[in-house]
Structure formats: C-alpha cells, structure tokens
Design a protein around this motif. Structure first.
Motif, PDB file in Angstrom:
ATOM      1  N   ARG A 144       0.860  -1.188   0.000  1.00  0.00           N
ATOM      2  CA  ARG A 144       0.000   0.000   0.000  1.00  0.00           C
ATOM      3  C   ARG A 144       0.892   1.233   0.000  1.00  0.00           C
ATOM      4  NH1 ARG A 144      -5.392  -1.509   1.191  1.00  0.00           N
ATOM      5  NH2 ARG A 144      -5.888   0.649   1.624  1.00  0.00           N
ATOM      6  N   GLY A 146       0.827   5.833   0.343  1.00  0.00           N
ATOM      7  CA  GLY A 146       0.188   7.130   0.540  1.00  0.00           C
ATOM      8  C   GLY A 146       1.162   8.214   0.139  1.00  0.00           C
ATOM      9  N   TYR A 147       0.642   9.402  -0.184  1.00  0.00           N
ATOM     10  CA  TYR A 147       1.510  10.494  -0.625  1.00  0.00           C
ATOM     11  C   TYR A 147       1.042  11.794   0.003  1.00  0.00           C
ATOM     12  CZ  TYR A 147      -2.162   9.660  -4.075  1.00  0.00           C
ATOM     13  OH  TYR A 147      -3.354   9.346  -4.676  1.00  0.00           O
ATOM     14  N   ALA A 150      -2.083  13.976  -1.061  1.00  0.00           N
ATOM     15  CA  ALA A 150      -3.401  13.334  -1.091  1.00  0.00           C
ATOM     16  C   ALA A 150      -4.534  14.334  -0.832  1.00  0.00           C
ATOM     17  CB  ALA A 150      -3.473  12.205  -0.070  1.00  0.00           C
ATOM     18  N   ALA A 166       1.247  10.940   4.078  1.00  0.00           N
ATOM     19  CA  ALA A 166      -0.099  10.454   4.368  1.00  0.00           C
ATOM     20  C   ALA A 166      -0.089   8.956   4.655  1.00  0.00           C
ATOM     21  CB  ALA A 166      -1.019  10.736   3.179  1.00  0.00           C
ATOM     22  N   PRO A 168      -0.894   5.058   4.163  1.00  0.00           N
ATOM     23  CA  PRO A 168      -0.847   4.289   2.911  1.00  0.00           C
ATOM     24  C   PRO A 168      -2.229   3.762   2.515  1.00  0.00           C
ATOM     25  CG  PRO A 168       0.081   2.997   4.693  1.00  0.00           C
ATOM     26  CD  PRO A 168      -0.249   4.344   5.267  1.00  0.00           C
ATOM     27  N   PHE A 169      -2.985   4.580   1.806  1.00  0.00           N
ATOM     28  CA  PHE A 169      -4.377   4.255   1.469  1.00  0.00           C
ATOM     29  C   PHE A 169      -4.532   3.639   0.084  1.00  0.00           C
ATOM     30  CE2 PHE A 169      -3.461   8.532   0.161  1.00  0.00           C
ATOM     31  CZ  PHE A 169      -4.053   8.639  -1.086  1.00  0.00           C
ATOM     32  N   GLU A 170      -3.555   3.835  -0.810  1.00  0.00           N
ATOM     33  CA  GLU A 170      -3.629   3.291  -2.170  1.00  0.00           C
ATOM     34  C   GLU A 170      -3.174   1.830  -2.172  1.00  0.00           C
ATOM     35  OE1 GLU A 170      -4.674   4.776  -4.945  1.00  0.00           O
ATOM     36  OE2 GLU A 170      -4.154   6.902  -4.897  1.00  0.00           O
TER      37      GLU A 170
END
Length: 193
Positions: A144, A146-147, A150, A166, A168-170
């Motif tokens: 996963r 995140g950036y 976001a 951010a 890690p949602f992706e």
C-alpha cells in the motif's frame, strides 16, 4: 560411568552446544551482520522497488524507490540518500517527477520517505524545488502507498516536513511489482548503572 549418567552427560553437552550456537547467531543479528554471510554490515534502513497503483479507471501510476540510510548515519534519518520517481498518466494528461531523498524512516514494514523534486513535468511541473513525501507499507506483493499531496491533489502543494506523509491508502496493482522496506533499528544510549 553408568548408562544413565553417560546419557545425561551427552544431553548436557548437546544442550550447551546448541546454546552457544544460538548465542553466536543472535550476536551476529544484533551487530547488524548481513544474513547472507560474508560479515558485511547492513545499511540502517532502505526502501527499494517499483510497482504500479491500482485504479479502476485504468490510470497508469508508477512509483520507484531507491532510498537508503547508511549504517554510519543510523541515528540521523535526514542523512538518507537516493532517489524516488513517480508518474501518473491517463488518456488525456500525464505527469512525472524525480525526487532527491532528504529523509527516510522505516519501522517494521512501513517506510516514510521525503525528498525535494528535482525534475517534473505536466501538472507536477510546479513541484520542482519543493518537498514531497511518500509512505509505503510492504505487504509482500499487496503493498500500500500514501503520498503527501493526497489532500491537495497536486504534488508540491502543502509541503510536508521531512519524513512525513499520508497514511498508505492506495493499493498496488496485482502483479505490477513490489516495494521492499528494510526496518530501521535505532540505537538508544544505555542507562547509567
């Protein structure tokens, strides 16, 4: 010596040999020796690899990392070196950027890396000279990410502090690659006795 005493002596000797072997192996791991042998000292932390993000609309989004914290800089994550790259392309627009690492902290299988954008094009062009951050969770092929942009939608807006990003949602696109996180082990001073 009777059979029982002889057997106890053999068991005690075997137990002592196993303890010595385990102690030596534990010392090698604790001192940071490379598990592959050769006695080389491993680096303090790392984030490496390439993978694509999953997007149902078919966007082509790739992140590549080559970030390292040398053993001699173990207690200074801002001494990290390396680069990372990211790109995002659709049928109608695209953008890519290259980033020089300025901080890397890892914990377990999670890494946070930041850096200053050195090259960029497309919608990311205004990010040159600005800091961006990425968070990676290394889940063995189901990683996963995140950036830092976001919430703003554009890299470089709302610059993060070093080693912040951010959650890690992706998700990684299946079969597109993998990221590897080498855990950081901080060295804390011992308490005076």
């Amino acid at each position: 010596m009777n059979r029982i005493a002889h057997r106890r002596t053999k068991i005690a000797a075997l137990g002592a040999a196993l303890l010595m072997t385990a102690g030596a192996a534990g010392s090698a791991v604790a001192s940071g020796d490379d598990a592959a042998g050769g006695g080389a000292t491993r680096e303090a932390a790392a984030l490496t690899g390439t993978a694509k993000l999953y997007r149902p609309a078919g966007d082509d989004i790739t992140f590549t990392f080559d970030a390292h914290l040398a053993r001699e800089h173990n207690m200074d994550p801002r001494a990290a070196t390396g680069t990372f790259r990211f790109s995002h392309y659709t049928d109608t627009w695209g953008a890519a950027a290259e980033v020089k690492v300025d901080c890397l902290i890892t914990g377990g299988k999670v890494a946070v890396v930041t850096g200053i954008v050195t090259k960029a094009d497309g919608v990311a062009a205004d990010a040159v000279g600005k800091r961006v951050g990425i968070t990676v969770h290394d889940l063995g092929g189901h990683d996963r990410l995140g950036y830092s942009w976001a919430a703003t939608g554009v890299p470089g807006e709302g610059e993060p502090l070093p080693c912040t990003s951010a959650a890690p949602f992706e998700k990684v696109k299946a079969g597109s690659g993998d990221w590897k996180v080498l855990p950081w082990v901080p060295e804390y001073p011992q308490a005076a006795e």
